[in-house]
Design a protein around this motif. Structure first.
Motif, PDB file in Angstrom:
ATOM      1  N   ALA B  56      32.446  46.018  42.466  1.00  0.00           N
ATOM      2  CA  ALA B  56      33.867  46.279  42.084  1.00  0.00           C
ATOM      3  C   ALA B  56      34.936  45.684  43.471  1.00  0.00           C
ATOM      4  O   ALA B  56      34.167  45.323  44.389  1.00  0.00           O
ATOM      5  CB  ALA B  56      34.238  47.741  42.415  1.00  0.00           C
ATOM      6  N   LYS B  57      36.015  45.227  42.829  1.00  0.00           N
ATOM      7  CA  LYS B  57      36.988  44.402  43.793  1.00  0.00           C
ATOM      8  C   LYS B  57      37.400  45.611  44.727  1.00  0.00           C
ATOM      9  O   LYS B  57      37.744  46.648  44.409  1.00  0.00           O
ATOM     10  CB  LYS B  57      37.997  44.032  43.066  1.00  0.00           C
ATOM     11  N   GLY B  58      37.807  45.004  45.990  1.00  0.00           N
ATOM     12  CA  GLY B  58      38.537  45.915  46.960  1.00  0.00           C
ATOM     13  C   GLY B  58      39.764  45.608  47.034  1.00  0.00           C
ATOM     14  O   GLY B  58      40.596  45.159  46.225  1.00  0.00           O
ATOM     15  N   GLU B  59      40.230  45.485  48.471  1.00  0.00           N
ATOM     16  CA  GLU B  59      41.710  45.096  48.515  1.00  0.00           C
ATOM     17  C   GLU B  59      42.250  43.641  48.634  1.00  0.00           C
ATOM     18  O   GLU B  59      43.503  43.399  48.312  1.00  0.00           O
ATOM     19  CB  GLU B  59      42.197  45.700  50.056  1.00  0.00           C
ATOM     20  N   VAL B  60      41.131  42.606  49.075  1.00  0.00           N
ATOM     21  CA  VAL B  60      41.432  41.458  49.151  1.00  0.00           C
ATOM     22  C   VAL B  60      40.343  40.658  48.577  1.00  0.00           C
ATOM     23  O   VAL B  60      39.500  39.876  49.203  1.00  0.00           O
ATOM     24  CB  VAL B  60      41.706  40.970  50.762  1.00  0.00           C
ATOM     25  N   PRO B  61      40.026  40.687  47.269  1.00  0.00           N
ATOM     26  CA  PRO B  61      38.904  40.015  46.657  1.00  0.00           C
ATOM     27  C   PRO B  61      38.800  38.616  46.274  1.00  0.00           C
ATOM     28  O   PRO B  61      38.180  37.957  46.058  1.00  0.00           O
ATOM     29  CB  PRO B  61      38.787  40.706  45.399  1.00  0.00           C
ATOM     30  N   ASP B  62      40.440  37.855  46.467  1.00  0.00           N
ATOM     31  CA  ASP B  62      40.198  36.615  45.896  1.00  0.00           C
ATOM     32  C   ASP B  62      39.743  35.627  46.718  1.00  0.00           C
ATOM     33  O   ASP B  62      39.727  35.741  47.800  1.00  0.00           O
ATOM     34  CB  ASP B  62      41.969  36.179  45.879  1.00  0.00           C
ATOM     35  N   GLY B  63      38.918  34.575  45.792  1.00  0.00           N
ATOM     36  CA  GLY B  63      38.340  33.711  46.666  1.00  0.00           C
ATOM     37  C   GLY B  63      36.970  33.953  46.827  1.00  0.00           C
ATOM     38  O   GLY B  63      36.140  33.345  47.531  1.00  0.00           O
ATOM     39  N   TYR B  64      36.565  35.155  46.616  1.00  0.00           N
ATOM     40  CA  TYR B  64      35.261  35.779  46.894  1.00  0.00           C
ATOM     41  C   TYR B  64      34.518  36.261  45.355  1.00  0.00           C
ATOM     42  O   TYR B  64      35.122  36.742  44.637  1.00  0.00           O
ATOM     43  CB  TYR B  64      35.086  36.833  47.800  1.00  0.00           C
TER      44      TYR B  64
END
Lengths: 111, 114
Positions: B56-64
């Motif tokens: 699941a995505k957290g607070e800063v998922p972009d690029g990962y």
């Protein structure tokens, strides 16, 4: 959104006391406190599971005010070893497994 | 008594390169997390997993991107590294349950993107 900690930084002399606050715009389900030494991973200090709960660990204690969505960490008679960055960590509600940390408070204890 | 192990501990990449960070835990924990910590900053949640095969995505998922193919391993991937991804990455795990226990952290992986 990260819980906000205050102060951002504090410098103490050995033997002095300090209070670190953690405030959230969302309900806090539980609050954990961690300390991180420079260049190391965070280390768990204590957990507070419900409003009104207070706990102590050596000369470090904490409280959790569920209604105010706040927790405070109290450091009494500080020692040099207390230096580091303190973080509160939390789940916001009982229905999420997401675990986030506060903005952090840098504590420096001087001899 | 390994606990949570991260590899590699240090890595230097050029912009646009890809890499994978591996987190392995031997405590049979269900929940695993990836955080990044920038100098003087707190820990920001990138992605997390509540069990094998779930992420699941957290607070800063972009690029990962992440994968949890085995319960004990949680992989963090950077497909095209950018200088903004220069950071220290921490993996953590904990037991199942809403309010139990602490996070156990790895030692961190220091990534520099040139």
């Amino acid at each position: 959104q990260q819980p906000v900690q205050s102060p951002q930084a504090v410098i103490l002399r050995e033997g002095e006391d300090a209070v670190i606050n953690c405030s959230s715009s969302k309900a806090l389900y539980s609050v954990h406190w961690y300390r991180q030494k420079h260049g190391e991973a965070p280390v768990f200090l204590m957990i507070l599971l419900k409003g009104g709960e207070q706990k102590g660990h050596e000369k470090i204690s904490a409280s959790f005010n569920e209604k105010k969505q706040q927790s405070s960490l109290y450091l009494t008679a500080s020692q040099l070893s207390y230096s580091g960055t303190y973080f509160c960590g939390t789940h916001h509600t009982s229905g999420t497994y997401k675990y986030i940390f506060g903005t952090g408070t840098r504590l420096k204890v001087l001899a | 008594n390994a606990g949570v192990t991260q590899t590699p501990k240090f890595r230097v990449l050029k912009t646009g390169q890809s890499m994978t960070l591996l987190c392995a835990q031997d405590m049979n924990h269900e929940y695993m997390y990836w955080y990044r910590q920038d100098p003087g900053m707190g820990l920001r949640l990138i992605h997390y997993s509540v069990g094998e095969g779930t992420t699941a995505k957290g607070e800063v998922p972009d690029g990962y991107n992440v994968s949890r193919l085995k319960k004990q391993n949680f992989l963090l991937g950077l497909e095209s590294a950018a200088p903004s991804q220069t950071s220290v990455y921490f993996c953590a795990s904990r037991e199942q349950g809403q309010n139990t226990g602490e996070l156990f952290f790895g030692e961190g992986s220091r990534l520099t993107v040139l």
